[in-house]
Write a protein that holds these residues in place. Sequence first.
Motif, PDB file in Angstrom:
ATOM      1  N   LYS A  91       0.777  -1.113   0.096  1.00 52.21           N
ATOM      2  CA  LYS A  91      -0.079  -0.046   0.153  1.00 52.21           C
ATOM      3  C   LYS A  91       0.848   1.196  -0.042  1.00 52.21           C
ATOM      4  O   LYS A  91       0.582   2.384  -0.762  1.00 52.21           O
ATOM      5  CB  LYS A  91      -1.058  -0.065   1.041  1.00 52.21           C
ATOM      6  N   ALA A  92       2.027   1.151   0.785  1.00 52.47           N
ATOM      7  CA  ALA A  92       2.683   2.518   1.240  1.00 52.47           C
ATOM      8  C   ALA A  92       3.896   2.608  -0.087  1.00 52.47           C
ATOM      9  O   ALA A  92       4.179   4.003  -0.003  1.00 52.47           O
ATOM     10  CB  ALA A  92       3.318   2.258   2.287  1.00 52.47           C
ATOM     11  N   HIS A  93       4.579   1.759  -0.578  1.00 47.42           N
ATOM     12  CA  HIS A  93       5.615   1.626  -1.695  1.00 47.42           C
ATOM     13  C   HIS A  93       5.113   1.294  -3.036  1.00 47.42           C
ATOM     14  O   HIS A  93       4.284   0.637  -3.191  1.00 47.42           O
ATOM     15  CB  HIS A  93       6.779   0.934  -1.150  1.00 47.42           C
ATOM     16  N   ASP A  94       6.024   1.932  -3.953  1.00 45.87           N
ATOM     17  CA  ASP A  94       5.690   1.578  -5.418  1.00 45.87           C
ATOM     18  C   ASP A  94       6.388   0.410  -5.873  1.00 45.87           C
ATOM     19  O   ASP A  94       6.114  -0.379  -6.755  1.00 45.87           O
ATOM     20  CB  ASP A  94       5.912   2.683  -6.178  1.00 45.87           C
ATOM     21  N   SER A 240      21.619 -14.894  -9.431  1.00 45.20           N
ATOM     22  CA  SER A 240      20.187 -14.685  -9.439  1.00 45.20           C
ATOM     23  C   SER A 240      19.848 -13.141  -9.472  1.00 45.20           C
ATOM     24  O   SER A 240      20.627 -12.494  -8.533  1.00 45.20           O
ATOM     25  CB  SER A 240      19.671 -15.315  -8.276  1.00 45.20           C
ATOM     26  N   GLY A 241      19.112 -12.774 -10.053  1.00 47.10           N
ATOM     27  CA  GLY A 241      18.587 -11.335 -10.308  1.00 47.10           C
ATOM     28  C   GLY A 241      18.223 -10.807  -8.908  1.00 47.10           C
ATOM     29  O   GLY A 241      18.391  -9.615  -8.373  1.00 47.10           O
ATOM     30  N   LEU A 242      17.413 -11.598  -8.214  1.00 46.88           N
ATOM     31  CA  LEU A 242      16.918 -11.636  -6.958  1.00 46.88           C
ATOM     32  C   LEU A 242      17.659 -11.351  -5.724  1.00 46.88           C
ATOM     33  O   LEU A 242      17.763 -10.513  -4.907  1.00 46.88           O
ATOM     34  CB  LEU A 242      15.719 -12.378  -6.606  1.00 46.88           C
ATOM     35  N   ILE A 243      18.884 -12.147  -5.816  1.00 43.33           N
ATOM     36  CA  ILE A 243      19.790 -12.147  -4.657  1.00 43.33           C
ATOM     37  C   ILE A 243      20.795 -11.044  -4.877  1.00 43.33           C
ATOM     38  O   ILE A 243      20.981 -10.205  -4.055  1.00 43.33           O
ATOM     39  CB  ILE A 243      20.764 -13.312  -4.774  1.00 43.33           C
ATOM     40  N   GLU A 244      21.147 -10.302  -6.038  1.00 40.98           N
ATOM     41  CA  GLU A 244      21.903  -9.339  -6.415  1.00 40.98           C
ATOM     42  C   GLU A 244      21.023  -8.049  -6.074  1.00 40.98           C
ATOM     43  O   GLU A 244      21.741  -7.073  -5.817  1.00 40.98           O
ATOM     44  CB  GLU A 244      22.415  -9.424  -7.786  1.00 40.98           C
ATOM     45  N   VAL A 245      19.842  -7.973  -6.346  1.00 44.62           N
ATOM     46  CA  VAL A 245      19.072  -6.844  -6.157  1.00 44.62           C
ATOM     47  C   VAL A 245      18.874  -6.311  -4.825  1.00 44.62           C
ATOM     48  O   VAL A 245      18.789  -5.324  -4.366  1.00 44.62           O
ATOM     49  CB  VAL A 245      17.539  -6.921  -7.027  1.00 44.62           C
ATOM     50  N   ILE A 246      19.002  -7.362  -3.860  1.00 39.03           N
ATOM     51  CA  ILE A 246      19.335  -7.117  -2.391  1.00 39.03           C
ATOM     52  C   ILE A 246      20.264  -6.269  -2.007  1.00 39.03           C
ATOM     53  O   ILE A 246      20.086  -5.227  -1.196  1.00 39.03           O
ATOM     54  CB  ILE A 246      18.907  -8.392  -1.354  1.00 39.03           C
ATOM     55  N   LYS A 247      21.328  -6.628  -2.623  1.00 41.61           N
ATOM     56  CA  LYS A 247      22.632  -5.874  -2.432  1.00 41.61           C
ATOM     57  C   LYS A 247      22.600  -4.450  -2.941  1.00 41.61           C
ATOM     58  O   LYS A 247      22.922  -3.347  -2.553  1.00 41.61           O
ATOM     59  CB  LYS A 247      23.712  -6.594  -2.791  1.00 41.61           C
ATOM     60  N   ILE A 248      21.793  -4.466  -4.249  1.00 42.45           N
ATOM     61  CA  ILE A 248      21.883  -3.290  -5.039  1.00 42.45           C
ATOM     62  C   ILE A 248      20.967  -2.109  -4.425  1.00 42.45           C
ATOM     63  O   ILE A 248      21.212  -0.823  -4.391  1.00 42.45           O
ATOM     64  CB  ILE A 248      21.823  -3.404  -6.421  1.00 42.45           C
ATOM     65  N   LEU A 249      19.699  -2.488  -4.255  1.00 38.27           N
ATOM     66  CA  LEU A 249      18.779  -1.636  -3.890  1.00 38.27           C
ATOM     67  C   LEU A 249      18.181  -1.777  -2.498  1.00 38.27           C
ATOM     68  O   LEU A 249      17.367  -0.820  -1.933  1.00 38.27           O
ATOM     69  CB  LEU A 249      17.331  -1.911  -4.474  1.00 38.27           C
ATOM     70  N   GLY A 250      18.979  -2.592  -1.502  1.00 32.54           N
ATOM     71  CA  GLY A 250      18.665  -2.523  -0.433  1.00 32.54           C
ATOM     72  C   GLY A 250      18.699  -1.105   0.706  1.00 32.54           C
ATOM     73  O   GLY A 250      17.506  -0.992   1.454  1.00 32.54           O
ATOM     74  N   SER A 251      19.143  -0.093   0.074  1.00 34.08           N
ATOM     75  CA  SER A 251      19.214   1.277   0.891  1.00 34.08           C
ATOM     76  C   SER A 251      18.385   2.037   0.088  1.00 34.08           C
ATOM     77  O   SER A 251      18.651   3.561   0.487  1.00 34.08           O
ATOM     78  CB  SER A 251      20.659   1.610   1.130  1.00 34.08           C
ATOM     79  N   VAL A 252      17.866   1.904  -1.189  1.00 35.76           N
ATOM     80  CA  VAL A 252      17.122   2.811  -2.058  1.00 35.76           C
ATOM     81  C   VAL A 252      15.842   3.155  -1.311  1.00 35.76           C
ATOM     82  O   VAL A 252      15.016   2.348  -1.226  1.00 35.76           O
ATOM     83  CB  VAL A 252      16.860   2.346  -3.544  1.00 35.76           C
ATOM     84  N   LYS A 253      15.553   4.489  -1.022  1.00 41.55           N
ATOM     85  CA  LYS A 253      14.349   4.827  -0.511  1.00 41.55           C
ATOM     86  C   LYS A 253      13.220   4.784  -1.408  1.00 41.55           C
ATOM     87  O   LYS A 253      13.254   5.137  -2.735  1.00 41.55           O
ATOM     88  CB  LYS A 253      14.260   6.387  -0.161  1.00 41.55           C
ATOM     89  N   GLY A 254      12.250   3.970  -1.162  1.00 43.82           N
ATOM     90  CA  GLY A 254      10.606   3.767  -1.761  1.00 43.82           C
ATOM     91  C   GLY A 254      10.787   2.550  -2.287  1.00 43.82           C
ATOM     92  O   GLY A 254       9.712   2.117  -2.890  1.00 43.82           O
TER      93      GLY A 254
END
Length: 288
Positions: A91-94, A240-254
């Motif tokens: 509900k709160a995030h895109d 795995s794109g899912l494993i890598e995205v945790i490292k890449i976007l873990g601190s991105v607001k939103g």
Amino acid sequence: MDIKARGTRLTIEGEEPSVLTAHRVLKEMSGLVADGLALRLEDVKLALRAFEADPEASMKDLFPEGILVSTKKRRIAPKTENQKVYVEAIKAHDIVFGIGPAGTGKTYLAMAMAVAALMKKEVHRIILTRPAVEAGERLGFLPGDLYEKVHPYLRPLYDALYDMMDVEKSAKLVERGTIEVAPLAFMRGRTLNDSFIILDEAQNTTVEQMKMFLTRMGLGSKCVITGDITQVDLPPDRASGLIEVIKILGSVKGVEFVRFTDKDVVRHRLVQEIIVAYQRYEDKHGQP
């Protein structure tokens, strides 16, 4: 304790504390059903386990207001604390990532939120996608035309959709393009505006595919990405794109990450025990 049914009458026999608790559970459940919540056998078992652990528990806590998902006003409700966090995050995030084992409701709740958003005209369409890579198979080696090749991979998404909407109505929406179910490869080069987009089985995306998918998001859209990082079917030399995205976007607001555990499994009781047994084995012996 023994519960017997005769017609519309229930008789509860047993020790007084258990009988009183059972009476309260049944009374509250009947109220929830009258309000439009569709309860299943597993829901009843979940409630009984919760009341055994805490006799003061409330059905309203187990099955809160829920998600309106159909014209018949059927409600699908989060049943665990992490599921509640997940629904609130959507509900709160895109962009929301739901990460955890099978049976935790990651895709099902995302589908419910998508259908609810479409019914309320918050989005103009729903797009459901997943990578067509599982168990070592490749599309080129499968028989049939393109539809026949990809349909087995998309079947779970159709199953969840049909569980929430009338089959004829959902088929018409699919025919008109209001609901689109397609392999991830079909997303390349597109800009998806005013859409609720769900990427399922995201652990089987490559790093490049995950980047491609996330950059398809247009104005007025919401993305939910689900997957289980312990069930990657990619070749050993592909990350795995899912494993890598945790490292890449873990601190991105939103961007929000919600993690599920075996305690969130809402399928058959044995599914939870199977997941725990595999985790115990892998912790001791390593990945099979």
